[in-house]
Design a protein around this motif. Structure first.
Motif, PDB file in Angstrom:
ATOM      1  N   GLU A 199       0.874  -1.169   0.000  1.00  0.00           N
ATOM      2  CA  GLU A 199       0.000   0.000   0.000  1.00  0.00           C
ATOM      3  C   GLU A 199       0.908   1.215   0.000  1.00  0.00           C
ATOM      4  N   LEU A 200       0.845   1.960  -1.099  1.00  0.00           N
ATOM      5  CA  LEU A 200       1.727   3.107  -1.285  1.00  0.00           C
ATOM      6  C   LEU A 200       0.907   4.382  -1.330  1.00  0.00           C
ATOM      7  N   ARG A 201       1.419   5.413  -0.695  1.00  0.00           N
ATOM      8  CA  ARG A 201       0.749   6.699  -0.673  1.00  0.00           C
ATOM      9  C   ARG A 201       1.725   7.745  -1.194  1.00  0.00           C
ATOM     10  N   LEU A 256      -1.881  17.613  -1.307  1.00  0.00           N
ATOM     11  CA  LEU A 256      -1.938  18.397  -0.068  1.00  0.00           C
ATOM     12  C   LEU A 256      -2.496  19.804  -0.274  1.00  0.00           C
ATOM     13  N   LEU A 257      -2.633  20.239  -1.516  1.00  0.00           N
ATOM     14  CA  LEU A 257      -3.309  21.511  -1.762  1.00  0.00           C
ATOM     15  C   LEU A 257      -4.803  21.355  -1.503  1.00  0.00           C
ATOM     16  N   GLU A 272      -0.138  15.751   8.259  1.00  0.00           N
ATOM     17  CA  GLU A 272       0.257  15.540   9.646  1.00  0.00           C
ATOM     18  C   GLU A 272       0.310  14.060  10.014  1.00  0.00           C
ATOM     19  N   GLY A 273      -0.652  13.289   9.546  1.00  0.00           N
ATOM     20  CA  GLY A 273      -0.731  11.874   9.904  1.00  0.00           C
ATOM     21  C   GLY A 273       0.516  11.093   9.548  1.00  0.00           C
ATOM     22  N   ASP A 274       1.085  11.359   8.387  1.00  0.00           N
ATOM     23  CA  ASP A 274       2.294  10.649   7.960  1.00  0.00           C
ATOM     24  C   ASP A 274       3.542  11.518   8.127  1.00  0.00           C
ATOM     25  N   LYS A 327       2.928   2.231   3.311  1.00  0.00           N
ATOM     26  CA  LYS A 327       2.142   1.954   4.516  1.00  0.00           C
ATOM     27  C   LYS A 327       2.196   0.472   4.865  1.00  0.00           C
ATOM     28  N   VAL A 328       2.071  -0.371   3.865  1.00  0.00           N
ATOM     29  CA  VAL A 328       2.083  -1.819   4.033  1.00  0.00           C
ATOM     30  C   VAL A 328       3.015  -2.377   2.974  1.00  0.00           C
TER      31      VAL A 328
END
Length: 99
Positions: A10-12, A48-49, A56-58, A69-70
């Motif tokens: 899982e990629l962000r 993020l715009l 903040e979370g990451d 993430k995974v």
């Protein structure tokens, strides 16, 4: 539910608008995933715009930033992801030797 079992990564990708760096990072990421993780990944792109609260979370301090993430542990790579070897090592992906 077989499809979900196949997803191992899982990629962000955090970006700030459609900048040249952001577009390059996404293009590179998709290319690497198709070459090395075909059918085993999910990419979530966060602009993020549009959603600044998600930084903040990451703990995102620069963009583009890729977060794995995974599987855990969580890993981050900052930049346009143009160095394939660095990205694969950073994500702990073993390159497929098909070249």
């Amino acid at each position: 539910m077989e499809l979900e079992e196949a997803i191992k990564y899982e990629l962000r990708l955090y970006v700030a608008g459609k900048t040249a760096k952001s577009v390059t990072a996404l293009t590179n990421l998709k290319k690497y995933c198709e070459e090395h993780l075909k059918g085993q990944y999910v990419i979530e792109v966060i602009d993020l715009l549009q959603q600044p609260q998600l930084a903040e979370g990451d703990q995102i301090f620069a963009v583009p930033t890729l977060v794995r993430k995974v599987p855990e542990p969580i890993r981050k790579i900052i930049g346009d992801l143009s160095n394939e070897e660095k990205v694969l090592v950073g994500l702990n992906i073993r390159p497929v030797n098909n070249k």
